[in-house]
Design a protein around this motif. Structure first.
Motif, PDB file in Angstrom:
ATOM      1  N   GLN A 276       0.806  -1.040   0.307  1.00 30.70           N
ATOM      2  CA  GLN A 276       0.005   0.299   0.009  1.00 30.70           C
ATOM      3  C   GLN A 276       1.205   1.149   0.384  1.00 30.70           C
ATOM      4  O   GLN A 276       0.273   2.268  -0.827  1.00 30.70           O
ATOM      5  N   LYS A 277       2.021   1.147   1.096  1.00 27.28           N
ATOM      6  CA  LYS A 277       2.949   2.124   0.557  1.00 27.28           C
ATOM      7  C   LYS A 277       3.465   2.614  -0.756  1.00 27.28           C
ATOM      8  O   LYS A 277       3.526   3.833  -1.053  1.00 27.28           O
ATOM      9  N   MET A 278       3.864   1.864  -0.879  1.00 27.35           N
ATOM     10  CA  MET A 278       4.477   1.944  -3.286  1.00 27.35           C
ATOM     11  C   MET A 278       3.322   2.071  -3.681  1.00 27.35           C
ATOM     12  O   MET A 278       3.944   2.833  -4.535  1.00 27.35           O
ATOM     13  N   LEU A 279       2.381   2.007  -3.162  1.00 29.87           N
ATOM     14  CA  LEU A 279       1.392   2.414  -4.333  1.00 29.87           C
ATOM     15  C   LEU A 279       1.305   3.661  -4.384  1.00 29.87           C
ATOM     16  O   LEU A 279       0.867   4.235  -4.841  1.00 29.87           O
ATOM     17  N   ALA A 280       1.122   4.399  -2.784  1.00 28.26           N
ATOM     18  CA  ALA A 280       1.194   5.696  -2.506  1.00 28.26           C
ATOM     19  C   ALA A 280       2.522   6.298  -3.215  1.00 28.26           C
ATOM     20  O   ALA A 280       2.099   7.537  -3.376  1.00 28.26           O
ATOM     21  N   SER A 281       3.262   6.197  -2.839  1.00 28.41           N
ATOM     22  CA  SER A 281       4.987   6.616  -3.457  1.00 28.41           C
ATOM     23  C   SER A 281       4.535   6.539  -5.044  1.00 28.41           C
ATOM     24  O   SER A 281       4.790   7.684  -5.433  1.00 28.41           O
ATOM     25  N   SER A 282       4.051   5.541  -5.139  1.00 27.44           N
ATOM     26  CA  SER A 282       4.436   5.533  -6.755  1.00 27.44           C
ATOM     27  C   SER A 282       2.980   6.576  -7.764  1.00 27.44           C
ATOM     28  O   SER A 282       3.008   7.358  -8.105  1.00 27.44           O
ATOM     29  N   GLU A 283       1.813   6.382  -6.849  1.00 25.73           N
ATOM     30  CA  GLU A 283       0.717   7.948  -7.038  1.00 25.73           C
ATOM     31  C   GLU A 283       1.752   9.315  -7.065  1.00 25.73           C
ATOM     32  O   GLU A 283       1.263   9.749  -7.887  1.00 25.73           O
ATOM     33  N   ILE A 284       2.286   9.572  -5.921  1.00 23.59           N
ATOM     34  CA  ILE A 284       3.081  10.867  -5.643  1.00 23.59           C
ATOM     35  C   ILE A 284       3.989  11.206  -6.907  1.00 23.59           C
ATOM     36  O   ILE A 284       4.520  12.267  -7.247  1.00 23.59           O
ATOM     37  N   LYS A 285       4.973  10.055  -7.498  1.00 21.16           N
ATOM     38  CA  LYS A 285       5.709   9.901  -8.482  1.00 21.16           C
ATOM     39  C   LYS A 285       5.149  10.558  -9.259  1.00 21.16           C
ATOM     40  O   LYS A 285       5.005  11.103 -10.083  1.00 21.16           O
ATOM     41  N   GLU A 286       4.199  10.089  -9.983  1.00 24.50           N
ATOM     42  CA  GLU A 286       3.391   9.749 -10.517  1.00 24.50           C
ATOM     43  C   GLU A 286       2.750  11.924 -10.622  1.00 24.50           C
ATOM     44  O   GLU A 286       2.998  12.808 -11.998  1.00 24.50           O
ATOM     45  N   ARG A 287       2.601  12.200  -9.941  1.00 27.21           N
ATOM     46  CA  ARG A 287       2.112  13.881  -9.931  1.00 27.21           C
ATOM     47  C   ARG A 287       3.595  14.976 -10.094  1.00 27.21           C
ATOM     48  O   ARG A 287       3.638  15.827 -10.315  1.00 27.21           O
ATOM     49  N   MET A 288       4.715  14.012  -8.973  1.00 22.47           N
ATOM     50  CA  MET A 288       6.166  15.231 -10.152  1.00 22.47           C
ATOM     51  C   MET A 288       6.240  14.581 -10.992  1.00 22.47           C
ATOM     52  O   MET A 288       7.011  16.284 -11.534  1.00 22.47           O
ATOM     53  N   ALA A 289       6.312  14.194 -11.506  1.00 24.60           N
ATOM     54  CA  ALA A 289       6.706  13.709 -13.100  1.00 24.60           C
ATOM     55  C   ALA A 289       5.372  14.974 -14.214  1.00 24.60           C
ATOM     56  O   ALA A 289       6.023  15.703 -14.610  1.00 24.60           O
ATOM     57  N   GLU A 290       4.131  14.679 -13.154  1.00 20.52           N
ATOM     58  CA  GLU A 290       3.635  15.582 -14.375  1.00 20.52           C
ATOM     59  C   GLU A 290       4.534  16.991 -13.844  1.00 20.52           C
ATOM     60  O   GLU A 290       3.871  18.406 -14.686  1.00 20.52           O
ATOM     61  N   GLN A 333       7.249  11.405 -21.447  1.00 24.10           N
ATOM     62  CA  GLN A 333       7.714   9.893 -21.236  1.00 24.10           C
ATOM     63  C   GLN A 333       7.787   9.750 -19.623  1.00 24.10           C
ATOM     64  O   GLN A 333       7.515   8.490 -19.352  1.00 24.10           O
ATOM     65  N   ALA A 334       8.626  10.637 -19.164  1.00 28.70           N
ATOM     66  CA  ALA A 334       8.737  10.711 -17.602  1.00 28.70           C
ATOM     67  C   ALA A 334       7.030  10.041 -16.725  1.00 28.70           C
ATOM     68  O   ALA A 334       6.914   9.153 -15.847  1.00 28.70           O
ATOM     69  N   VAL A 335       6.107  11.174 -16.931  1.00 27.60           N
ATOM     70  CA  VAL A 335       5.302  10.805 -16.816  1.00 27.60           C
ATOM     71  C   VAL A 335       4.198   9.111 -17.406  1.00 27.60           C
ATOM     72  O   VAL A 335       3.508   8.898 -16.153  1.00 27.60           O
ATOM     73  N   TYR A 336       4.685   9.056 -18.418  1.00 31.46           N
ATOM     74  CA  TYR A 336       4.436   7.674 -19.047  1.00 31.46           C
ATOM     75  C   TYR A 336       4.427   6.428 -17.985  1.00 31.46           C
ATOM     76  O   TYR A 336       3.980   5.424 -17.520  1.00 31.46           O
ATOM     77  N   GLU A 337       6.065   6.874 -17.617  1.00 35.86           N
ATOM     78  CA  GLU A 337       7.324   5.900 -16.919  1.00 35.86           C
ATOM     79  C   GLU A 337       6.247   5.718 -15.404  1.00 35.86           C
ATOM     80  O   GLU A 337       6.264   4.595 -15.040  1.00 35.86           O
ATOM     81  N   ALA A 338       6.068   6.831 -14.942  1.00 40.13           N
ATOM     82  CA  ALA A 338       5.526   7.235 -13.867  1.00 40.13           C
ATOM     83  C   ALA A 338       3.719   6.299 -13.476  1.00 40.13           C
ATOM     84  O   ALA A 338       3.927   6.203 -12.980  1.00 40.13           O
ATOM     85  N   LYS A 339       3.379   6.571 -14.807  1.00 35.36           N
ATOM     86  CA  LYS A 339       2.274   5.467 -14.466  1.00 35.36           C
ATOM     87  C   LYS A 339       1.607   4.076 -14.887  1.00 35.36           C
ATOM     88  O   LYS A 339       1.299   3.658 -14.017  1.00 35.36           O
ATOM     89  N   ALA A 340       2.875   3.480 -15.156  1.00 33.82           N
ATOM     90  CA  ALA A 340       2.919   2.611 -15.197  1.00 33.82           C
ATOM     91  C   ALA A 340       3.975   1.499 -14.884  1.00 33.82           C
ATOM     92  O   ALA A 340       2.988   0.317 -14.225  1.00 33.82           O
ATOM     93  N   ASN A 341       5.027   2.872 -13.691  1.00 32.29           N
ATOM     94  CA  ASN A 341       5.141   2.023 -11.873  1.00 32.29           C
ATOM     95  C   ASN A 341       3.420   2.180 -11.104  1.00 32.29           C
ATOM     96  O   ASN A 341       3.707   0.829 -10.508  1.00 32.29           O
ATOM     97  N   ARG A 342       3.076   2.742 -11.550  1.00 31.13           N
ATOM     98  CA  ARG A 342       1.610   2.969 -10.380  1.00 31.13           C
ATOM     99  C   ARG A 342       0.636   1.680 -10.910  1.00 31.13           C
ATOM    100  O   ARG A 342       0.238   1.442 -10.189  1.00 31.13           O
ATOM    101  N   GLU A 343       0.759   1.598 -11.814  1.00 30.29           N
ATOM    102  CA  GLU A 343      -0.328   0.049 -12.129  1.00 30.29           C
ATOM    103  C   GLU A 343       0.469  -0.682 -11.566  1.00 30.29           C
ATOM    104  O   GLU A 343       0.302  -2.070 -11.455  1.00 30.29           O
ATOM    105  N   GLU A 344       1.978  -1.161 -11.998  1.00 24.19           N
ATOM    106  CA  GLU A 344       2.149  -1.991 -11.592  1.00 24.19           C
ATOM    107  C   GLU A 344       2.546  -2.065  -9.226  1.00 24.19           C
ATOM    108  O   GLU A 344       1.857  -3.225  -9.687  1.00 24.19           O
ATOM    109  N   ALA A 345       2.062  -1.353  -8.874  1.00 22.12           N
ATOM    110  CA  ALA A 345       1.727  -0.859  -7.412  1.00 22.12           C
ATOM    111  C   ALA A 345       0.308  -1.167  -7.404  1.00 22.12           C
ATOM    112  O   ALA A 345       0.350  -2.366  -6.832  1.00 22.12           O
ATOM    113  N   VAL A 346      -0.688  -0.873  -8.405  1.00 17.55           N
ATOM    114  CA  VAL A 346      -1.770  -1.921  -7.974  1.00 17.55           C
ATOM    115  C   VAL A 346      -1.802  -3.658  -8.145  1.00 17.55           C
ATOM    116  O   VAL A 346      -2.545  -4.060  -7.449  1.00 17.55           O
TER     117      VAL A 346
END
Length: 450
Positions: A276-290, A333-346
């Motif tokens: 769950q913490k990994m998922l939360a962290s990946s969501e924040i990384k996606e916002r940072m990439a944006e 591309q960094a945003v795409y990467e962050a979204k893919a990492n978030r999906e992986e965490a899900v």
């Protein structure tokens, strides 16, 4: 040998053994009752003061286990990362001198000769620092959950090794008890052989079975050594540190049903909290990439010192910022990467839920199966097999039956008793694993089997 009808209860004059089956069977009731009492007595026996306590081992493991201490140190280190992530980058200070020509020092003579001083500070785009701090906080919480899960796994491992050690000692006790029964068979075989009622092969068969039990005892002693070494390592002791015999154990009380366990696992499992913490962290990384679409700013203040007089000092204040000109190949591309990492965490979180709930069901089933088998051995197979053995032994002493039949019954008795204690240990191990999966043990200190 003939039986005198006037003395229906005469003992064998040679061996002193009863040779009439009915009388021996009646007399066998008392040793049978004594056997059942001594077999199940350890279930309610209190722990001796010099025995190895599971509670003390768990407390020691929590204080001394290198794995736990390492995880705690790593968690503490991760907490120091939060203020670092929320801080601005270090400012840059620059100083220098500008001279006119190479012939001589022209400061004070030339208007272009001067000393220069500047200070610059980079400011991330608003919101970036707070997101970075939030992401580091989630990572720290994930590390705390990992340390918690490691504690629970370590406690479960200590319990498992402790129960294995208990089982080895218990099996040795059973072997020594049953060796005495094999000696009874050997004595009966020798008695029959001395009177010509049995062949020497029957004596050798009884002796061989007794020595085979002694072989199993030696193998169990070796297992005690290896299990003790692993237990010392899990606790944080030297491998060769002495370990006394474990306490006598009684079945742990466990009243939770499957639905309660599944609910606790989803709610409190440290393994799920990590995901769950990994998922939360990946969501924040996606916002940072944006946020990286927006530029950072660098403010620079400069002061130029000249010699005075007609040459006035100078100063300047400038701002520089990066332009995300190549956003298509970088920021996007960094945003795409962050979204893919978030999906992986899900998906990892969903997979962890399935794995943990499956493990809960598996261990709960193992615990219930062990309980049913223990009941079957305790109240069915063991007492009936012992009565069958006593009857067969009495008949053999009376000159009826063969050695093989008596030995087979005794071997079955030994196997059933060992299987009872093996199921006892398997039940305790399953409960320990359920505690680790649901995160409800308090590190095994409350309610530890003493």
């Amino acid at each position: 040998m003939r039986i005198n009808p006037e003395r229906p209860e005469r003992d064998d004059e040679t061996t002193g053994k009863c040779i009439l089956f009915p009388r021996c069977f009646v007399m066998s009731f008392f040793p049978s009752a004594f056997f059942l009492l001594t077999f199940f007595l350890p279930l309610t026996a209190s722990a001796e003061s010099d025995r190895l306590s599971l509670r003390d081992l768990i407390q020691e493991a929590l204080k001394s286990s290198p794995e736990i201490l390492s995880a705690q140190a790593k968690t503490k280190a991760s907490e120091f990362k939060i203020p670092q992530a929320e801080s601005l980058p270090d400012p840059m200070f620059m100083f220098g001198y500008q001279n006119e020509g190479f012939e001589r020092y022209t400061y004070g003579e030339s208007p272009d000769a001067k000393w220069m001083f500047s200070l610059s500070q980079m400011f991330p785009y608003p919101g970036k620092l707070s997101l970075k701090g939030e992401m580091t906080t989630r990572d720290t919480e994930g590390q705390k959950a990992f340390a918690e899960a490691l504690k629970l796994r370590n406690v479960s491992n200590v319990k498992s090794l402790y129960y294995d050690l208990f089982l080895s000692y218990r099996d040795i006790d059973l072997i020594r008890e049953k060796t005495a029964l094999f000696e009874r068979i050997e004595e009966a075989a020798l008695s029959r052989y001395s009177t010509g009622m049995a062949m020497q092969q029957e004596v050798l068969m009884a002796q061989t079975e007794k020595y085979m039990l002694m072989e199993r005892e030696e193998m169990l002693k070796q297992k005690i050594e290896s299990t003790g070494a692993m237990l010392n390592a899990a606790v944080g002791r030297e491998v060769n540190a002495p370990l006394s015999r474990p306490d006598e154990l009684s079945p742990s009380v466990f009243n939770q049903n499957m639905e309660q366990l599944l609910s606790l696992a989803v709610e409190k499992s440290p393994e799920l909290k990590i995901k769950q913490k990994m998922l939360a962290s990946s969501e924040i990384k996606e916002r940072m990439a944006e946020k990286d679409y927006y530029p950072d700013f660098t403010v620079t203040g400069t002061y130029e010192k000249r010699s005075g007089g007609d040459f006035l000092d100078m100063w300047s204040l400038t701002t520089a910022f990066n332009i995300p000109l190549f956003y298509k190949s970088k920021q996007r591309q960094a945003v795409y990467e962050a979204k893919a990492n978030r999906e992986e965490a899900v998906y990892e979180l969903e997979g962890a839920k399935l794995m943990i709930t499956s493990a809960v069901r598996d261990n709960y089933s193992m615990m219930k199966t062990a309980e049913r088998l223990m009941e079957l051995y305790k109240n069915g197979l063991i007492p009936k097999t012992y009565q069958d053995f006593e009857a067969a032994l009495a008949g053999y002493i009376a000159g009826k039956g063969e050695t093989l039949g008596v030995i087979t019954r005794l071997k079955s008795l030994v196997d059933f008793e060992m299987l009872y204690w093996r199921q006892f240990v398997e039940r305790e191990k399953a409960i320990a694993r359920l505690d680790a999966l649901t995160g409800t043990t308090g590190y095994g200190v409350e309610g530890v089997n003493q």
